[in-house]
Design an enzyme around this catalytic site. Structure first.
Site, PDB file in Angstrom:
ATOM      1  N   LYS A 145       0.904  -0.959   0.020  1.00 26.57           N
ATOM      2  CA  LYS A 145      -0.032   0.027   0.000  1.00 26.57           C
ATOM      3  C   LYS A 145       0.960   1.139   0.021  1.00 26.57           C
ATOM      4  O   LYS A 145       1.894   1.235   0.571  1.00 26.57           O
ATOM      5  CB  LYS A 145      -0.904  -0.034   1.391  1.00 26.57           C
ATOM      6  CG  LYS A 145      -1.714   1.319   1.338  1.00 26.57           C
ATOM      7  CD  LYS A 145      -2.740   1.149   2.303  1.00 26.57           C
ATOM      8  CE  LYS A 145      -2.643   1.591   3.555  1.00 26.57           C
ATOM      9  NZ  LYS A 145      -3.694   1.672   4.399  1.00 26.57           N
ATOM     10  N   ARG A 202     -10.825  -2.319   7.089  1.00 21.05           N
ATOM     11  CA  ARG A 202      -9.831  -3.650   7.817  1.00 21.05           C
ATOM     12  C   ARG A 202      -9.230  -2.947   8.903  1.00 21.05           C
ATOM     13  O   ARG A 202      -8.783  -3.813   9.677  1.00 21.05           O
ATOM     14  CB  ARG A 202      -8.426  -3.478   6.750  1.00 21.05           C
ATOM     15  CG  ARG A 202      -7.281  -2.228   6.379  1.00 21.05           C
ATOM     16  CD  ARG A 202      -6.410  -2.191   7.582  1.00 21.05           C
ATOM     17  NE  ARG A 202      -5.270  -1.659   7.348  1.00 21.05           N
ATOM     18  CZ  ARG A 202      -4.490  -0.953   7.836  1.00 21.05           C
ATOM     19  NH1 ARG A 202      -5.049  -0.265   9.289  1.00 21.05           N
ATOM     20  NH2 ARG A 202      -3.241  -0.366   7.551  1.00 21.05           N
ATOM     21  N   GLN A 230     -12.514   7.422  12.098  1.00 18.24           N
ATOM     22  CA  GLN A 230     -12.382   5.770  12.238  1.00 18.24           C
ATOM     23  C   GLN A 230     -13.482   5.320  13.359  1.00 18.24           C
ATOM     24  O   GLN A 230     -13.518   4.268  13.269  1.00 18.24           O
ATOM     25  CB  GLN A 230     -11.192   5.745  12.526  1.00 18.24           C
ATOM     26  CG  GLN A 230     -10.381   4.371  12.351  1.00 18.24           C
ATOM     27  CD  GLN A 230     -10.757   3.682  11.030  1.00 18.24           C
ATOM     28  OE1 GLN A 230     -10.324   4.471  10.003  1.00 18.24           O
ATOM     29  NE2 GLN A 230     -11.221   2.533  10.749  1.00 18.24           N
ATOM     30  N   SER A 263      -6.133  10.256  18.239  1.00 16.65           N
ATOM     31  CA  SER A 263      -4.764  10.519  17.737  1.00 16.65           C
ATOM     32  C   SER A 263      -3.880  11.274  18.877  1.00 16.65           C
ATOM     33  O   SER A 263      -3.279  11.901  18.685  1.00 16.65           O
ATOM     34  CB  SER A 263      -4.851  11.572  16.754  1.00 16.65           C
ATOM     35  OG  SER A 263      -5.808  12.433  16.829  1.00 16.65           O
ATOM     36  N   GLY A 277      -5.585   3.355  18.300  1.00 10.04           N
ATOM     37  CA  GLY A 277      -5.528   4.750  17.361  1.00 10.04           C
ATOM     38  C   GLY A 277      -3.828   4.915  17.438  1.00 10.04           C
ATOM     39  O   GLY A 277      -3.302   5.602  16.613  1.00 10.04           O
ATOM     40  N   ASP A 280      -0.473   4.502  16.424  1.00 13.84           N
ATOM     41  CA  ASP A 280       0.089   3.646  15.301  1.00 13.84           C
ATOM     42  C   ASP A 280       1.413   4.359  14.874  1.00 13.84           C
ATOM     43  O   ASP A 280       1.702   4.410  13.840  1.00 13.84           O
ATOM     44  CB  ASP A 280      -0.722   3.890  14.129  1.00 13.84           C
ATOM     45  CG  ASP A 280      -1.182   5.014  13.837  1.00 13.84           C
ATOM     46  OD1 ASP A 280      -1.208   5.999  14.495  1.00 13.84           O
ATOM     47  OD2 ASP A 280      -2.123   5.153  12.588  1.00 13.84           O
ATOM     48  N   GLY A 290      -3.645  -3.020  18.224  1.00 12.29           N
ATOM     49  CA  GLY A 290      -3.946  -3.056  16.638  1.00 12.29           C
ATOM     50  C   GLY A 290      -3.188  -1.751  16.016  1.00 12.29           C
ATOM     51  O   GLY A 290      -3.490  -0.879  16.139  1.00 12.29           O
TER      52      GLY A 290
HETATM   53  P1  NAD Z   1      -9.809  11.709  13.428  1.00 12.68           P
HETATM   54  O1  NAD Z   1      -9.087  13.139  13.207  1.00 12.68           O
HETATM   55  O2  NAD Z   1     -11.108  11.751  12.566  1.00 12.68           O
HETATM   56  O3  NAD Z   1     -10.178  11.814  14.986  1.00 12.68           O
HETATM   57  C1  NAD Z   1      -9.234  12.155  15.797  1.00 12.68           C
HETATM   58  C2  NAD Z   1      -9.997  11.638  17.310  1.00 12.68           C
HETATM   59  O4  NAD Z   1      -8.777  11.829  18.571  1.00 12.68           O
HETATM   60  C3  NAD Z   1     -11.070  12.341  17.562  1.00 12.68           C
HETATM   61  O5  NAD Z   1     -12.024  11.656  18.442  1.00 12.68           O
HETATM   62  C4  NAD Z   1     -10.420  13.667  18.622  1.00 12.68           C
HETATM   63  O6  NAD Z   1     -11.335  14.012  19.262  1.00 12.68           O
HETATM   64  C5  NAD Z   1      -9.270  12.498  19.202  1.00 12.68           C
HETATM   65  N1  NAD Z   1      -8.240  13.486  19.865  1.00 12.68           N
HETATM   66  C6  NAD Z   1      -7.595  14.471  19.006  1.00 12.68           C
HETATM   67  N2  NAD Z   1      -6.615  14.849  19.951  1.00 12.68           N
HETATM   68  C7  NAD Z   1      -6.582  14.155  21.031  1.00 12.68           C
HETATM   69  C8  NAD Z   1      -5.886  14.228  22.241  1.00 12.68           C
HETATM   70  N3  NAD Z   1      -4.899  14.931  22.397  1.00 12.68           N
HETATM   71  N4  NAD Z   1      -6.095  13.373  23.270  1.00 12.68           N
HETATM   72  C9  NAD Z   1      -7.431  12.755  23.070  1.00 12.68           C
HETATM   73  N5  NAD Z   1      -8.078  12.531  22.184  1.00 12.68           N
HETATM   74  C10 NAD Z   1      -7.759  13.219  21.010  1.00 12.68           C
HETATM   75  O7  NAD Z   1      -8.795  10.617  13.232  1.00 12.68           O
HETATM   76  P2  NAD Z   1      -9.366   9.224  12.819  1.00 12.68           P
HETATM   77  O8  NAD Z   1      -9.274   8.964  11.213  1.00 12.68           O
HETATM   78  O9  NAD Z   1     -10.633   8.728  13.447  1.00 12.68           O
HETATM   79  O10 NAD Z   1      -8.213   8.124  13.449  1.00 12.68           O
HETATM   80  C11 NAD Z   1      -7.874   8.068  14.813  1.00 12.68           C
HETATM   81  C12 NAD Z   1      -6.495   7.588  15.100  1.00 12.68           C
HETATM   82  O11 NAD Z   1      -6.774   6.292  14.660  1.00 12.68           O
HETATM   83  C13 NAD Z   1      -5.289   8.208  14.544  1.00 12.68           C
HETATM   84  O12 NAD Z   1      -4.404   8.386  15.642  1.00 12.68           O
HETATM   85  C14 NAD Z   1      -4.822   7.526  13.546  1.00 12.68           C
HETATM   86  O13 NAD Z   1      -3.798   7.643  13.133  1.00 12.68           O
HETATM   87  C15 NAD Z   1      -5.229   6.101  13.827  1.00 12.68           C
HETATM   88  N6  NAD Z   1      -5.491   5.125  12.850  1.00 12.68           N
HETATM   89  C16 NAD Z   1      -5.090   3.717  13.229  1.00 12.68           C
HETATM   90  C17 NAD Z   1      -5.185   2.723  12.262  1.00 12.68           C
HETATM   91  C18 NAD Z   1      -4.631   1.344  12.566  1.00 12.68           C
HETATM   92  O14 NAD Z   1      -4.621   0.510  11.870  1.00 12.68           O
HETATM   93  N7  NAD Z   1      -4.042   1.203  13.796  1.00 12.68           N
HETATM   94  C19 NAD Z   1      -5.850   2.827  11.092  1.00 12.68           C
HETATM   95  C20 NAD Z   1      -6.238   4.187  10.672  1.00 12.68           C
HETATM   96  C21 NAD Z   1      -6.346   5.202  11.711  1.00 12.68           C
END
Ligand code: NAD
Length: 321
Positions: free
Chosen positions: A67, A111, A139, A199, A220, A222, A292
């Site tokens: 990817k 996924r 997410q 995040s 979250g 990653d 995860g």
């Molecule tokens: P998003 O920007 O839509 O949402 C971010 C979320 O984090 C919101 O709920 C926000 O309120 C919260 N947030 C932001 N700053 C914060 C802080 N300082 N303390 C607590 N909460 C806080 O992002 P998303 O697309 O929903 O992604 C969320 C996370 O998941 C990201 O860190 C992203 O990198 C991660 N992610 C992981 C995988 C995986 O495979 N594990 C895949 C996709 C995304």
């Protein structure tokens, strides 16, 4: 080669197909039949973008590829495009020829949701009734929808640093005919399953917010430096991960490892539970925790499923290459 454009994927890919693909590839990883290549992630010094590659080979699934993509923080405001952009490239493992190019944006959401759903299916108590969400962004809604299919949940509770986003979770609960309650972090003790998907770079969920017997899916974290849980929680839980190398370097376990609370040997690949070589949850009081981190093989497995569905439904675009 076949092309499946991004716009077609929401009509093709189901949560159930994603779950099956991810469960299978986790199993293959734990059996030593599939492995991820080292991840490349670069700040390219243009548009503040982060760009990189996640790839791997799954011998069992006969899937090879990568990817390519990343994060362009100004896309939405400058171009009306989403900030995360990715594309999956699949290759024929026998000949090395490219076999497919698949839009990766929607697929990434499904996924990732499938990974926490697989962990709930294999590790949560069978009588789990209340699911707690930490995070309410893009997410989170995908994670919640997939999780709700794993147990007969009766209630959704949620906390988010930015409470104005909580209606995102309430809408998914309503869709499933379940009540939703916004809670303070102390209220998370009511949850039988907790998903963290923020995040954040500092812990929100502390040990005092988690009851015995809970399953936690940490989704979250990653990247190096991110953190959603108090590290002590990993010390008291039975810890599972998609991939141990990623878990200890850029996943939630990085902090508990760095402070010596746990060691690499304390983490089990979730695939071992799927394969039956690890018993999984051992009691109704045990706290199980899934880290995860998101691996390239998940993307390839789901992309291969998308290609099959596109061919079946006659919508894959064939080009000479
Ligand atoms: P998003 O920007 O839509 O949402 C971010 C979320 O984090 C919101 O709920 C926000 O309120 C919260 N947030 C932001 N700053 C914060 C802080 N300082 N303390 C607590 N909460 C806080 O992002 P998303 O697309 O929903 O992604 C969320 C996370 O998941 C990201 O860190 C992203 O990198 C991660 N992610 C992981 C995988 C995986 O495979 N594990 C895949 C996709 C995304």
């Amino acid at each position: 080669m076949l092309i499946v454009p991004e716009r077609q994927i929401p009509d093709l890919l189901t949560r159930s197909a994603s779950f099956t693909a991810v469960e299978k590839v986790f199993a293959a990883m734990a059996a030593g039949q599939a492995y991820n290549f080292p991840v490349i992630r670069e700040a390219i010094g243009h548009e503040d973008a982060l760009y990189g590659f996640k790839g791997g080979f799954d011998r069992d699934g006969h899937t090879l590829g990568l990817k390519a993509g990343g994060y362009w923080p100004h896309n939405l405001e400058k171009r009306g495009l989403i900030n995360h952009q990715s594309t999956v490239f699949l290759f024929d493992p026998d000949s090395g020829m490219i076999s497919a190019m698949v839009g990766g944006n929607y697929m990434t959401a499904l996924r990732t949701a499938a990974a926490s759903a697989v962990s709930i299916q294999h590790l949560a108590r069978p009588d789990a009734k209340v699911i707690g969400m930490i995070g309410a962004g893009h997410q989170a809604t995908f994670q919640l929808r997939a999780a709700l299919e794993q147990r007969p949940f009766e209630k959704v509770i949620g906390w988010n640093l930015h409470p104005e986003m909580l209606p995102n979770l309430a809408a998914v609960a309503e869709e499933a005919g379940l009540p939703f309650e916004a809670v303070e972090l102390d209220g998370m003790t009511e949850a039988d399953v907790i998903i963290t998907i923020t995040s954040s770079f500092a812990p929100s969920l502390l040990a005092q917010h988690v009851s015995p017997g809970t399953h936690i899916a940490c989704m979250g974290t990653d990247t190096k430096g991110k953190q959603e849980l108090e590290a002590a929680l990993l010390g008291s839980a039975t810890v599972f991960a998609d991939e141990i190398d990623q878990s200890i370097t850029l996943g939630e376990a990085q902090h508990a490892i760095a402070t010596g609370l746990i060691s690499r040997d304390d983490i089990t690949e979730i695939g071992a539970v799927i394969n039956g070589t690890h018993p999984g949850r051992s009691s109704a009081e045990e706290i199980t925790l899934f880290d995860g981190t998101g691996v390239g093989l998940q993307d390839l497995a789901v992309a291969a499923a998308v290609v099959d569905l596109a061919v079946e439904q006659g919508v894959a675009i064939e080009v000479d290459f």
